[in-house]
Motif scaffolding. Structure first.
Motif: not given
Length: 343
Positions: A28-29, A32, A79, A83, A87
């Motif tokens: 995910a990082d 992004r 984006l 996020r 979760r």
């Protein structure tokens, strides 16, 4: 099965015990970073294009800028959705917020459709009453736009495009690239021939591309919201393949859907021959679903033919009964049995 004893068979999730088959981690990082790089390129160029578009009186450039605005919005939504979907599941959201990305994809699609309607109207008006357009400015700006969109598309291609959300944002940018090519051609035509209607024609090409991308996003996200089977998976074919197992008598209440893009799930009620090994059947079927259809989220209720559950929940009459057994007021799709049968 009676009551709510909460005795969970964790092997029923992946066929190996526990939840080892449920890993959906992506970088995910890294995603992004690539999306932010594309966003920066688009926003900077879009601001300059709006100024040039009004100065040149070019609807094609303004259309491209409007489309780039939706590009930027789609990346921002992507984006945010990434996020939210990361979760963990808790409380009433037993799947977490994974469908936030589908909301984002649908918002992108609807935005494209609304903008295409407005720009199409403006383009038709300009075909009828064409204004003077500065062809040189249009051509130069469009050529720069092609370079910017190629760079942005390259950045986004490095992200995880198995996500409908990221794929939707990527398709925005690719569509814009084609639109800039059409605008560059229009600019060259106006510069060489003075045919100012070329600007409106280029705008209509942009509108067609926006419509195509918008319809695709709304259709694909709508299928997930309506819990349709994933594209390319035929539930009847899946059931027919499962019922070939020699110990399986019948399959019904089969449901296949997507939790979010790229995460198909399946549930079904399986009736096994008297004396058959329920656990072995479940493990075989779940392994088959993983290997043949990449369905790792499978929940199979397995019972023997002739069993009766507590409180009369299930009244199973067997595969040769004149009337199908009825365990609830509302039927859930066709019954699948070994051998030829109707769906």
């Amino acid at each position: 099965m009676g009551g709510h004893d909460h005795q969970h068979d964790h092997q029923g999730q992946d066929g190996h015990g526990g939840h080892s088959g449920h890993s959906h981690a992506v970088a995910a990082d890294a995603d992004r970073r690539w999306l932010l790089s594309a966003l920066a390129l688009i926003v900077v160029f879009m601001a300059g294009e709006v100024v040039v578009g009004f100065a040149a009186q070019s609807l094609a450039l303004i259309s491209d800028a409007a489309h780039m605005l939706t590009d930027a919005a789609s990346i921002v939504l992507a984006l945010i959705a990434m996020r939210l979907s990361a979760r963990p599941a808790r409380g009433g959201y037993t799947y977490g917020l994974k469908r936030a990305e589908i909301l984002s994809a649908q918002a992108n699609g609807v935005t494209l459709l609304v903008l295409s309607a407005w720009l199409g109207y403006e383009a038709v008006q300009r075909l009828i009453h064409p204004p003077e357009v500065a062809g040189a400015l249009v051509l130069i700006t469009a050529l720069v736009g092609i370079v910017v969109n190629i760079a942005a598309a390259w950045c986004m291609s490095r992200a995880n495009r198995s996500s409908l959300n990221v794929e939707g944002a990527f398709q925005h940018v690719v569509t814009d690239l084609y639109a800039f090519i059409a605008t560059a051609v229009a600019g060259a035509v106006m510069l060489v021939t003075g045919f100012v209607q070329a600007d409106a024609i280029a705008s209509l090409i942009v509108v067609v591309l926006m419509l195509k991308a918008g319809v695709g996003l709304v259709r694909d996200s709508g299928r997930i919201f309506l819990e349709a089977a994933p594209a390319g998976i035929d539930p009847d074919a899946v059931a027919d393949r499962m019922v070939v197992d020699p110990q399986v008598e019948e399959i019904h209440d089969l449901h296949i859907w997507e939790i979010t893009s790229g995460q198909p799930a399946l549930s079904a009620h399986i009736l096994v021959t008297p004396g058959g090994d329920c656990h072995a059947v479940r493990r075989r079927l779940q392994r088959q679903l993983r290997e043949d259809y990449r369905i790792s989220h499978s929940t199979l209720q397995v019972d023997h033919v002739g069993e009766e559950e507590f409180d009369g929940l299930l009244q199973i009459t067997g595969p040769d009964a004149a009337e199908p057994w009825d365990h609830c007021a509302d039927a859930h799709g066709p019954v699948h049995r070994s051998g030829p049968h109707e769906h």
